[in-house]
Design a protein around this motif. Structure first.
Motif, PDB file in Angstrom:
ATOM      1  N   CYS A  61      31.582 142.281  71.161  1.00  0.00           N
ATOM      2  CA  CYS A  61      31.742 141.960  72.593  1.00  0.00           C
ATOM      3  C   CYS A  61      33.184 142.208  73.048  1.00  0.00           C
ATOM      4  O   CYS A  61      33.401 142.767  74.130  1.00  0.00           O
ATOM      5  N   GLU A 100      29.147 139.553  66.386  1.00  0.00           N
ATOM      6  CA  GLU A 100      28.831 139.689  67.807  1.00  0.00           C
ATOM      7  C   GLU A 100      30.080 139.517  68.658  1.00  0.00           C
ATOM      8  O   GLU A 100      30.319 140.289  69.596  1.00  0.00           O
ATOM      9  N   ARG A 104      25.997 146.709  68.848  1.00  0.00           N
ATOM     10  CA  ARG A 104      25.621 145.387  69.362  1.00  0.00           C
ATOM     11  C   ARG A 104      24.130 145.338  69.656  1.00  0.00           C
ATOM     12  O   ARG A 104      23.473 144.324  69.424  1.00  0.00           O
ATOM     13  N   GLU A 143      15.738 141.763  75.096  1.00  0.00           N
ATOM     14  CA  GLU A 143      16.223 142.149  76.428  1.00  0.00           C
ATOM     15  C   GLU A 143      17.685 142.577  76.379  1.00  0.00           C
ATOM     16  O   GLU A 143      18.088 143.547  77.025  1.00  0.00           O
ATOM     17  N   GLN A 144      18.476 141.860  75.604  1.00  0.00           N
ATOM     18  CA  GLN A 144      19.892 142.220  75.474  1.00  0.00           C
ATOM     19  C   GLN A 144      20.045 143.545  74.719  1.00  0.00           C
ATOM     20  O   GLN A 144      20.880 144.372  75.071  1.00  0.00           O
ATOM     21  N   TYR A 194      21.546 142.607  68.277  1.00  0.00           N
ATOM     22  CA  TYR A 194      20.632 141.845  69.127  1.00  0.00           C
ATOM     23  C   TYR A 194      19.181 142.062  68.700  1.00  0.00           C
ATOM     24  O   TYR A 194      18.385 141.123  68.672  1.00  0.00           O
ATOM     25  N   LYS A 238      16.724 139.312  70.120  1.00  0.00           N
ATOM     26  CA  LYS A 238      17.193 139.265  71.514  1.00  0.00           C
ATOM     27  C   LYS A 238      16.910 140.627  72.145  1.00  0.00           C
ATOM     28  O   LYS A 238      17.811 141.439  72.395  1.00  0.00           O
ATOM     29  N   ALA A 246      19.150 146.340  77.121  1.00  0.00           N
ATOM     30  CA  ALA A 246      20.233 146.582  78.081  1.00  0.00           C
ATOM     31  C   ALA A 246      21.356 147.402  77.439  1.00  0.00           C
ATOM     32  O   ALA A 246      21.882 148.343  78.046  1.00  0.00           O
ATOM     33  N   ASP A 247      21.716 147.061  76.199  1.00  0.00           N
ATOM     34  CA  ASP A 247      22.773 147.813  75.526  1.00  0.00           C
ATOM     35  C   ASP A 247      22.339 149.245  75.227  1.00  0.00           C
ATOM     36  O   ASP A 247      23.114 150.182  75.415  1.00  0.00           O
TER      37      ASP A 247
END
Length: 155
Positions: free
Chosen positions: A64, A60, A80, A91-92, A84, A89, A95-96
């Motif tokens: 990042c 990760e 990524r 929501e992350q 996630y 994860k 978003a990606d």
């Protein structure tokens, strides 16, 4: 890769010949992975190696840093997002995936991944829409057809 070549590959994804579709799929993935040259490709490979040995935190961190250096590197964002997603994860990951699709609207992998995220959240209607969008690009992808059926059964 110029836009005419990308358009040609996207058209080949619809071909009746599975070998033509597979070559086009592989060439698109290669294009995405190699977007930032050898350094970007090596970093993506290293992140996958780290994940395969269970060093999620280091993978990760590497992704990042890569995204910080190259904010338009769609495949780094997609990798990524996968990381996630596997960690729950969502929501992350969402978003990606959304950022990948802003950069590469035809990224069938990100559409599929985004659909998986919504499916995991129980938003089956949204997941179906995303799997259908992925099928619009890659109409012979049996996995998306199967996931649409699975999500429909949950409605």
């Amino acid at each position: 890769m110029d836009q005419s070549r990308i358009d040609s590959l996207l058209e080949a994804l619809r071909d009746g010949d599975p070998q033509i579709r597979e070559r086009a799929t592989q060439e698109l993935w290669h294009h995405w992975f190699c977007q930032k040259g050898t350094m970007g490709l090596q970093a993506l490979k290293r992140s996958q190696e780290l994940l395969s040995i269970g060093d999620v935190d280091l993978a990760e961190d590497l992704l990042c840093r890569l995204i910080e250096q190259f904010p338009d590197f769609a495949e780094a964002l997609n990798r990524r997002a996968v990381l996630y997603y596997t960690q729950g994860k969502l929501e992350q990951a969402i978003a990606d995936c959304e950022r990948v699709l802003e950069l590469v609207p035809y990224h069938f992998g990100a559409l599929h991944g985004l659909g998986l995220c919504y499916q995991a959240q129980g938003d089956y209607g949204q997941a179906i829409q995303l799997f259908r969008r992925a099928l619009d690009i890659q109409p012979h992808a049996l996995i998306n057809q199967r996931l649409i059926l699975e999500c429909t059964a949950q409605l």
